[in-house]
Design a protein around this motif. Sequence first.
Motif, mmCIF file in Angstrom:
data_model
loop_
_atom_site.group_PDB
_atom_site.id
_atom_site.type_symbol
_atom_site.label_atom_id
_atom_site.label_comp_id
_atom_site.label_asym_id
_atom_site.label_seq_id
_atom_site.Cartn_x
_atom_site.Cartn_y
_atom_site.Cartn_z
ATOM 1 N N ILE A 78 60.647 -27.343 22.799
ATOM 2 C CA ILE A 78 59.411 -26.645 23.161
ATOM 3 C C ILE A 78 59.356 -25.314 22.418
ATOM 4 O O ILE A 78 60.309 -24.540 22.440
ATOM 5 N N ASP A 79 58.249 -25.065 21.763
ATOM 6 C CA ASP A 79 58.075 -23.861 20.948
ATOM 7 C C ASP A 79 57.703 -22.680 21.843
ATOM 8 O O ASP A 79 56.569 -22.556 22.309
ATOM 9 N N ASP A 80 58.667 -21.794 22.072
ATOM 10 C CA ASP A 80 58.439 -20.646 22.957
ATOM 11 C C ASP A 80 57.539 -19.588 22.336
ATOM 12 O O ASP A 80 57.151 -18.638 23.017
ATOM 13 N N THR A 81 57.214 -19.742 21.063
ATOM 14 C CA THR A 81 56.330 -18.749 20.434
ATOM 15 C C THR A 81 54.864 -19.040 20.714
ATOM 16 O O THR A 81 53.998 -18.215 20.403
ATOM 17 N N ILE A 82 54.561 -20.206 21.285
ATOM 18 C CA ILE A 82 53.181 -20.518 21.658
ATOM 19 C C ILE A 82 52.900 -19.839 22.992
ATOM 20 O O ILE A 82 53.305 -20.325 24.052
ATOM 21 N N MET A 83 52.236 -18.709 22.957
ATOM 22 C CA MET A 83 52.055 -17.907 24.159
ATOM 23 C C MET A 83 50.818 -18.280 24.967
ATOM 24 O O MET A 83 50.723 -17.973 26.152
ATOM 25 N N ASP A 84 49.867 -18.927 24.330
ATOM 26 C CA ASP A 84 48.663 -19.345 25.034
ATOM 27 C C ASP A 84 49.003 -20.543 25.928
ATOM 28 O O ASP A 84 49.491 -21.567 25.454
ATOM 29 N N ASN A 130 68.214 -30.370 39.390
ATOM 30 C CA ASN A 130 67.365 -29.255 39.829
ATOM 31 C C ASN A 130 67.306 -28.149 38.781
ATOM 32 O O ASN A 130 66.255 -27.533 38.570
ATOM 33 N N ARG A 131 68.439 -27.912 38.130
ATOM 34 C CA ARG A 131 68.487 -26.876 37.090
ATOM 35 C C ARG A 131 67.586 -27.236 35.909
ATOM 36 O O ARG A 131 66.865 -26.380 35.369
ATOM 37 N N ILE A 132 67.597 -28.492 35.525
ATOM 38 C CA ILE A 132 66.789 -28.926 34.388
ATOM 39 C C ILE A 132 65.310 -28.961 34.751
ATOM 40 O O ILE A 132 64.449 -28.608 33.941
ATOM 41 N N VAL A 133 64.999 -29.358 35.981
ATOM 42 C CA VAL A 133 63.606 -29.324 36.442
ATOM 43 C C VAL A 133 63.084 -27.892 36.420
ATOM 44 O O VAL A 133 61.962 -27.622 35.973
ATOM 45 N N GLN A 134 63.895 -26.943 36.874
ATOM 46 C CA GLN A 134 63.492 -25.540 36.867
ATOM 47 C C GLN A 134 63.337 -25.026 35.443
ATOM 48 O O GLN A 134 62.401 -24.268 35.138
ATOM 49 N N LEU A 135 64.240 -25.444 34.551
ATOM 50 C CA LEU A 135 64.142 -25.046 33.151
ATOM 51 C C LEU A 135 62.833 -25.531 32.546
ATOM 52 O O LEU A 135 62.156 -24.803 31.817
ATOM 53 N N GLY A 136 62.471 -26.766 32.871
ATOM 54 C CA GLY A 136 61.215 -27.306 32.377
ATOM 55 C C GLY A 136 60.026 -26.514 32.875
ATOM 56 O O GLY A 136 59.091 -26.217 32.113
ATOM 57 N N TYR A 137 60.065 -26.134 34.144
ATOM 58 C CA TYR A 137 58.973 -25.331 34.715
ATOM 59 C C TYR A 137 58.890 -23.978 34.008
ATOM 60 O O TYR A 137 57.803 -23.507 33.654
#
Length: 214
Positions: A78-84, A130-137
Motif C-alpha cells: 500500500i502506497d503511504d504517499t497517497i494522502m487523499d 488482530n494485529r494484522i487487521v489493525q495494521l490494515g485499518y
Amino acid sequence: MTERFENLAPEKRMRILKAAYKEFAEKGFDQASTNAIVKEAGIGKGMLFYYFGNKKELYNYLINYALDIFSEQFLNKIDDTIMDILDRIVHISRLKMKFFMEHPELSKFFTAEMLRGEMDLSDELNEKLNRIVQLGYDKIYDHSTVYKNQLRKGIDGKKVYRVVEWVIRGYQEDLLQTLKNKKMDDIDFDKYWDEFDEYVKLLKISFYQEEGFR
C-alpha cells in the motif's frame, strides 16, 4: 515438525498448500477431508501427516502462512504517499484484486473462514490476526486526508473522512451478508469491485470541487 514441509521443493509445497486451501475453503475445518487434500495434491496420506502432525496443525499452518502472505504481498504494498482518502481507497481496491488473482486459493480460504467466523485459533495466532487487521485499518485511514483545496466550499474535511469511513464499513457489512451463503467459486468479484468504484466516484462528485475531481 513443519520444518519438514518447509524443506520441500517449492513446486510440491505450493501444490499441497493449494489443495489444502481449496478443501478448507469449500468445507470448513470440521468437514474438510485430508483424503481429498492428498488426492488433489498427488501425495500419500502418510506424507501429509509426516509434514503436519494432524489436521489442526495443518489448519494453523494455513492461517499463519495466509497472514504472512497477506502482510507481505498486500499490506506492505500500500502506497503511504497517497494522502487523499478516496484515491487511497481506489488504490487499495486494485491491490486487493491483484492479490486475489495471484493467490486465489489462499484468498478464498481466508475469506471463507472470515465469513464463517468460526476460527478456533491459539492465543498467539489470534493476536497475530488482530494485529494484522489493525495494521490494515491503519494503512487505509491513518495520516489520510482529503486535500482541503479540493473540497467544495463550506465542507468540513473531517466530516468527509467520517462519511467515507461509514460508507466503507456499510459496504463491507452488506457485502459480507451478500456473500455469506454463496460458494466462493460462484462469486463474480469483478462486479463488486466495479460497484465499489462507482461509490467512490459518487463521493468525489459530492465533495470535491469540479477542478479537483479526478
